[in-house]
Write an enzyme that holds these catalytic residues in place. Structure first.
Site, PDB file in Angstrom:
ATOM      1  N   ILE A 158      36.841  15.444  17.444  1.00 20.31           N
ATOM      2  CA  ILE A 158      37.983  15.155  18.243  1.00 20.31           C
ATOM      3  C   ILE A 158      39.050  16.257  18.417  1.00 20.31           C
ATOM      4  O   ILE A 158      39.642  16.451  19.473  1.00 20.31           O
ATOM      5  CB  ILE A 158      38.801  13.917  17.705  1.00 20.31           C
ATOM      6  CG1 ILE A 158      37.945  12.589  17.432  1.00 20.31           C
ATOM      7  CG2 ILE A 158      40.189  13.623  18.449  1.00 20.31           C
ATOM      8  CD1 ILE A 158      38.431  11.439  16.933  1.00 20.31           C
TER       9      ILE A 158
ATOM     10  N   ASP B 114      41.870  25.310  11.437  1.00 24.34           N
ATOM     11  CA  ASP B 114      41.101  24.735  10.549  1.00 24.34           C
ATOM     12  C   ASP B 114      40.753  25.270   9.336  1.00 24.34           C
ATOM     13  O   ASP B 114      41.192  26.482   9.020  1.00 24.34           O
ATOM     14  CB  ASP B 114      39.756  24.507  11.222  1.00 24.34           C
ATOM     15  CG  ASP B 114      38.993  23.077  10.918  1.00 24.34           C
ATOM     16  OD1 ASP B 114      38.769  22.756   9.670  1.00 24.34           O
ATOM     17  OD2 ASP B 114      38.711  22.088  11.736  1.00 24.34           O
TER      18      ASP B 114
ATOM     19  N   ASN C 272      45.681  16.498  13.654  1.00 21.59           N
ATOM     20  CA  ASN C 272      44.298  15.914  13.724  1.00 21.59           C
ATOM     21  C   ASN C 272      43.568  16.193  12.731  1.00 21.59           C
ATOM     22  O   ASN C 272      42.761  15.011  12.341  1.00 21.59           O
ATOM     23  CB  ASN C 272      43.589  16.261  15.062  1.00 21.59           C
ATOM     24  CG  ASN C 272      42.038  16.149  15.163  1.00 21.59           C
ATOM     25  OD1 ASN C 272      41.766  14.901  15.316  1.00 21.59           O
ATOM     26  ND2 ASN C 272      41.376  17.140  14.632  1.00 21.59           N
TER      27      ASN C 272
ATOM     28  N   GLY D  78      41.629  15.395   9.203  1.00 18.12           N
ATOM     29  CA  GLY D  78      41.591  14.148   8.506  1.00 18.12           C
ATOM     30  C   GLY D  78      40.210  14.195   7.898  1.00 18.12           C
ATOM     31  O   GLY D  78      39.230  14.858   8.225  1.00 18.12           O
TER      32      GLY D  78
ATOM     33  N   ALA E 129      37.911  -0.906  -6.323  1.00 18.71           N
ATOM     34  CA  ALA E 129      37.086  -1.041  -7.699  1.00 18.71           C
ATOM     35  C   ALA E 129      36.196   0.267  -8.479  1.00 18.71           C
ATOM     36  O   ALA E 129      36.367   0.256  -9.377  1.00 18.71           O
ATOM     37  CB  ALA E 129      36.452  -2.414  -8.023  1.00 18.71           C
ATOM     38  N   ASN E 130      35.915   1.071  -7.224  1.00 20.85           N
ATOM     39  CA  ASN E 130      34.943   2.077  -7.387  1.00 20.85           C
ATOM     40  C   ASN E 130      35.531   3.480  -7.185  1.00 20.85           C
ATOM     41  O   ASN E 130      35.122   4.612  -7.405  1.00 20.85           O
ATOM     42  CB  ASN E 130      33.720   1.936  -6.785  1.00 20.85           C
ATOM     43  CG  ASN E 130      32.828   0.898  -6.990  1.00 20.85           C
ATOM     44  OD1 ASN E 130      32.788   0.227  -8.163  1.00 20.85           O
ATOM     45  ND2 ASN E 130      32.067   0.352  -5.922  1.00 20.85           N
TER      46      ASN E 130
ATOM     47  N   ASN F  86      40.420  -2.085   6.646  1.00 24.63           N
ATOM     48  CA  ASN F  86      38.859  -1.780   6.899  1.00 24.63           C
ATOM     49  C   ASN F  86      38.373  -1.905   5.417  1.00 24.63           C
ATOM     50  O   ASN F  86      38.900  -0.934   4.358  1.00 24.63           O
ATOM     51  CB  ASN F  86      38.478  -0.764   7.548  1.00 24.63           C
ATOM     52  CG  ASN F  86      37.224  -0.843   8.294  1.00 24.63           C
ATOM     53  OD1 ASN F  86      36.684  -1.821   8.061  1.00 24.63           O
ATOM     54  ND2 ASN F  86      36.667   0.636   8.619  1.00 24.63           N
TER      55      ASN F  86
ATOM     56  N   TYR G 169      42.056   5.665   3.116  1.00 24.66           N
ATOM     57  CA  TYR G 169      42.275   5.916   4.511  1.00 24.66           C
ATOM     58  C   TYR G 169      43.197   5.223   5.221  1.00 24.66           C
ATOM     59  O   TYR G 169      43.977   5.761   5.698  1.00 24.66           O
ATOM     60  CB  TYR G 169      40.995   5.963   5.016  1.00 24.66           C
ATOM     61  CG  TYR G 169      40.615   6.513   6.567  1.00 24.66           C
ATOM     62  CD1 TYR G 169      40.443   7.800   6.646  1.00 24.66           C
ATOM     63  CD2 TYR G 169      40.661   5.723   7.598  1.00 24.66           C
ATOM     64  CE1 TYR G 169      40.721   8.391   8.058  1.00 24.66           C
ATOM     65  CE2 TYR G 169      40.463   6.060   8.844  1.00 24.66           C
ATOM     66  CZ  TYR G 169      40.410   7.463   9.134  1.00 24.66           C
ATOM     67  OH  TYR G 169      40.232   7.943  10.489  1.00 24.66           O
TER      68      TYR G 169
ATOM     69  N   THR H 247      31.667  10.589  16.772  1.00 23.47           N
ATOM     70  CA  THR H 247      31.666  12.020  16.259  1.00 23.47           C
ATOM     71  C   THR H 247      30.909  12.251  15.088  1.00 23.47           C
ATOM     72  O   THR H 247      30.282  11.398  14.481  1.00 23.47           O
ATOM     73  CB  THR H 247      33.196  12.403  15.761  1.00 23.47           C
ATOM     74  OG1 THR H 247      33.448  11.475  14.695  1.00 23.47           O
ATOM     75  CG2 THR H 247      34.018  12.131  16.953  1.00 23.47           C
TER      76      THR H 247
HETATM   77  P1  NAD Z   1      35.700  15.412  11.937  1.00 26.38           P
HETATM   78  O1  NAD Z   1      35.232  15.055  10.528  1.00 26.38           O
HETATM   79  O2  NAD Z   1      34.746  15.528  12.861  1.00 26.38           O
HETATM   80  O3  NAD Z   1      36.680  16.574  12.139  1.00 26.38           O
HETATM   81  C1  NAD Z   1      37.839  16.783  11.122  1.00 26.38           C
HETATM   82  C2  NAD Z   1      38.210  18.476  11.290  1.00 26.38           C
HETATM   83  O4  NAD Z   1      39.428  18.572  10.459  1.00 26.38           O
HETATM   84  C3  NAD Z   1      37.090  19.147  10.713  1.00 26.38           C
HETATM   85  O5  NAD Z   1      36.889  20.354  11.430  1.00 26.38           O
HETATM   86  C4  NAD Z   1      37.571  19.213   9.458  1.00 26.38           C
HETATM   87  O6  NAD Z   1      37.225  21.032   8.987  1.00 26.38           O
HETATM   88  C5  NAD Z   1      39.189  19.633   9.499  1.00 26.38           C
HETATM   89  N1  NAD Z   1      39.892  19.370   8.353  1.00 26.38           N
HETATM   90  C6  NAD Z   1      39.461  18.683   7.291  1.00 26.38           C
HETATM   91  N2  NAD Z   1      40.338  18.990   6.118  1.00 26.38           N
HETATM   92  C7  NAD Z   1      41.273  20.029   6.698  1.00 26.38           C
HETATM   93  C8  NAD Z   1      42.147  20.407   5.933  1.00 26.38           C
HETATM   94  N3  NAD Z   1      42.749  20.309   4.666  1.00 26.38           N
HETATM   95  N4  NAD Z   1      43.028  21.691   6.745  1.00 26.38           N
HETATM   96  C9  NAD Z   1      42.505  22.040   7.987  1.00 26.38           C
HETATM   97  N5  NAD Z   1      41.560  21.195   8.445  1.00 26.38           N
HETATM   98  C10 NAD Z   1      40.962  20.407   8.050  1.00 26.38           C
HETATM   99  O7  NAD Z   1      36.631  14.064  12.309  1.00 26.38           O
HETATM  100  P2  NAD Z   1      36.907  13.473  13.761  1.00 26.38           P
HETATM  101  O8  NAD Z   1      35.917  12.208  13.883  1.00 26.38           O
HETATM  102  O9  NAD Z   1      37.123  14.571  14.804  1.00 26.38           O
HETATM  103  O10 NAD Z   1      38.396  12.940  13.568  1.00 26.38           O
HETATM  104  C11 NAD Z   1      39.630  13.667  13.722  1.00 26.38           C
HETATM  105  C12 NAD Z   1      40.900  12.889  13.370  1.00 26.38           C
HETATM  106  O11 NAD Z   1      40.693  11.268  14.087  1.00 26.38           O
HETATM  107  C13 NAD Z   1      40.880  12.315  11.767  1.00 26.38           C
HETATM  108  O12 NAD Z   1      42.242  12.468  11.633  1.00 26.38           O
HETATM  109  C14 NAD Z   1      40.355  11.028  11.997  1.00 26.38           C
HETATM  110  O13 NAD Z   1      40.798  10.330  10.777  1.00 26.38           O
HETATM  111  C15 NAD Z   1      40.861  10.445  13.046  1.00 26.38           C
HETATM  112  N6  NAD Z   1      40.102   9.383  13.475  1.00 26.38           N
HETATM  113  C16 NAD Z   1      38.525   9.356  13.811  1.00 26.38           C
HETATM  114  C17 NAD Z   1      37.825   8.376  14.544  1.00 26.38           C
HETATM  115  C18 NAD Z   1      36.468   8.266  14.621  1.00 26.38           C
HETATM  116  O14 NAD Z   1      35.869   7.197  15.028  1.00 26.38           O
HETATM  117  N7  NAD Z   1      35.980   9.580  14.697  1.00 26.38           N
HETATM  118  C19 NAD Z   1      38.754   7.094  14.161  1.00 26.38           C
HETATM  119  C20 NAD Z   1      39.851   7.035  13.963  1.00 26.38           C
HETATM  120  C21 NAD Z   1      40.792   8.220  13.506  1.00 26.38           C
END
Ligand code: NAD
Length: 449
Positions: free
Chosen positions: A223, A242, A292, A294, A302-303, A349, A355, A390
């Site tokens: 994303i 990143d 972004n 995450g 529990a685990n 969830n 999360y 993704t």
């Molecule tokens: P992804 O895992 O494909 O990409 C996340 C990116 O964040 C990666 O490039 C990773 O290297 C970077 N990252 C992680 N930790 C980091 C740090 N400490 N410092 C800098 N960069 C860091 O994830 P995605 O699916 O593209 O999700 C992006 C965002 O959207 C996240 O916040 C996720 O929680 C949120 N989100 C995604 C979905 C989904 O369905 N994919 C749904 C809801 C929310």
């Protein structure tokens, strides 16, 4: 990451077979391409009696966008959209006429058509009757969205604090929802207030972020990479952030958008200072920040190991809070912050207590930060994606993933660009009247309110 089912039921022999068998057929959603018309056909504008003046004003605005606007429902037209203007309705009985007029053309709504309500938020001091009328629109819109087919969606613009229908941000929101940019946003009502700073902004420009500097964290892939590309398409100079381990993907994104790369772990104590220094020294300022980055570490509570809880809180929430503190202390004017929440943080969830805590926390800090930024013409908003195709979601077991895809009204997962379009809209100067809001990009997933 490919939704083969949606592709199969929309092409060739398998399309015919799916039709014969009566299988559900998720639509191919229309997505934004420069130069395409705003809507897929003429737009019908209807209203209750008291809102006629407001409807005239909106119809005029649509005409100025070269939209074919009609005021009478007829069944000889393939409608691109229906806009229901209900801003001045004060009694529940007043809604019957416009709502049924809209209903009478729904069989003639084009694939990927739009239904929009424009209404007012209930406010303090409203009589019970007025509050019921205004709040009723919420249930109406969300239910109607579930009745639409073939990629059509229904969303609402809800005016707050006495905002006029022609307030810049209200028109910007209307335009976003009517357009293909909102392909995966469905059943949502977005609150929009008046904002002087949005006055005069050009709503039809293809480059609303021209001259702006934007930072996107987690931009190496998924994303985040889509956000960087979309903000650059809209004219912004983008700083892509990143972790060093994702350096290759990071350079790829930064190069593809003609921006700069900043290798940085957002959990570092000095992350905010380094982001600000990079944006100022390399690009002369900072206008947009998209939180972004995450991670997930799914486990039943529990685990859950301490490291699994702590890592998720550190990246998804604590880092955003620390960076925002630095940005607020810097006193930037007109700063737009958009943070990634999630539908998990709204509805909960299983296996995601860590999360969901962080994503609900994002919603909390966004609302609190909004008031602090508004004083300087800025905004803080959150986008809550549902199931997006993704790398993060490709690790979900097949059966669970397939269920997650088919649950939303649109019966498919979204694409990273769908989230990016919502963020680009919220980051744009015209959206300054949208502040402290959470916009779900989830195809109307069956969760939360
Ligand atoms: P992804 O895992 O494909 O990409 C996340 C990116 O964040 C990666 O490039 C990773 O290297 C970077 N990252 C992680 N930790 C980091 C740090 N400490 N410092 C800098 N960069 C860091 O994830 P995605 O699916 O593209 O999700 C992006 C965002 O959207 C996240 O916040 C996720 O929680 C949120 N989100 C995604 C979905 C989904 O369905 N994919 C749904 C809801 C929310």
């Amino acid at each position: 990451m490919t939704d083969r089912y949606t592709q199969a039921v929309n092409s060739g022999v398998t399309k015919t077979l799916a039709k014969k068998l009566g299988l559900p057929r998720p639509a191919i959603l229309r997505r934004y391409r420069a130069g395409d018309p705003l809507t897929v056909g003429p737009v019908l504008v209807v209203s209750d009696g008291a809102s006629k003046g407001a409807a005239d004003t909106l119809a005029q605005a649509l005409l100025e966008w070269d939209v074919d606007v009609r005021r009478q429902p007829t069944d000889d037209v393939r409608w691109g959209a229906v806009v229901l203007v209900l801003t001045e309705a004060a009694e529940p009985t007043e809604l019957a006429e416009p709502v049924l007029a809209a209903g009478s053309v729904l069989r003639h709504l084009a694939p990927n058509g739009r239904v929009m309500t424009v209404s007012r938020a209930p406010g303090e001091g409203d009589s019970p009757t007025l509050a019921a009328t205004r709040h009723g629109v919420d249930g109406f819109l969300r239910s109607l969205a579930k009745e639409l087919r073939a990629g059509a969606t229904a969303n609402g613009v809800v005016l707050t604090d006495g905002a006029a229908v022609e307030a810049r941000s209200a028109l910007a929101a209307l335009r976003f929802f009517l357009s293909a940019k909102s392909a995966y946003v469905d059943g949502q009502l977005l609150r929009v207030g008046p904002a002087d700073t949005a006055a005069g902004t050009d709503l039809t420009t293809d480059r609303p972020l021209e001259g702006k500097v934007a930072v996107v964290t987690g931009a190496a892939r998924g994303i985040g990479a889509a956000i960087a590309k979309t903000l650059a398409r809209d004219g912004a100079t983008v700083v892509c952030v990143d972790v060093p381990a994702a350096g290759e993907g990071l350079s790829r994104t930064a190069n593809s958008v003609g921006g700069t790369a900043l290798q940085l772990d957002v959990t570092a104590d000095d992350a905010g200072t380094r982001i600000l220094a990079h944006a100022r020294e390399r690009h002369g300022g900072l206008d947009v920040v998209v939180h972004n980055a995450g991670i997930v570490r799914d486990k039943l509570l529990a685990n859950m190991k301490p490291a699994q809880w702590e890592a998720v809180v550190a990246v998804n929430l604590a880092a955003q809070l620390r960076i925002n503190d630095t940005l607020l202390a810097a006193g930037l004017d007109g700063l737009h912050i958009v943070s990634l929440a999630s539908t998990s943080g709204i509805a909960g969830n299983k296996g995601q207590t860590n999360y969901a805590f962080t994503k609900a926390g994002v919603i909390g800090h966004t609302r609190a930060t909004a008031a602090l930024l508004a004083a300087r013409g800025g905004t803080a908003n959150a986008v809550a994606p549902g199931f997006i195709e993704t790398d993060m979601t490709s690790s979900i077991p097949f059966a669970t993933r397939e269920v997650a895809r088919r649950l939303p009204t649109l019966a498919q997962g979204g694409r990273p660009v769908d989230v990016a379009e919502a963020i680009a809209f919220l980051a744009s100067p015209a959206a300054t009247g949208v502040n402290g809001q959470v916009l779900r990009v989830c195809g109307q997933h069956l969760v939360g309110q």
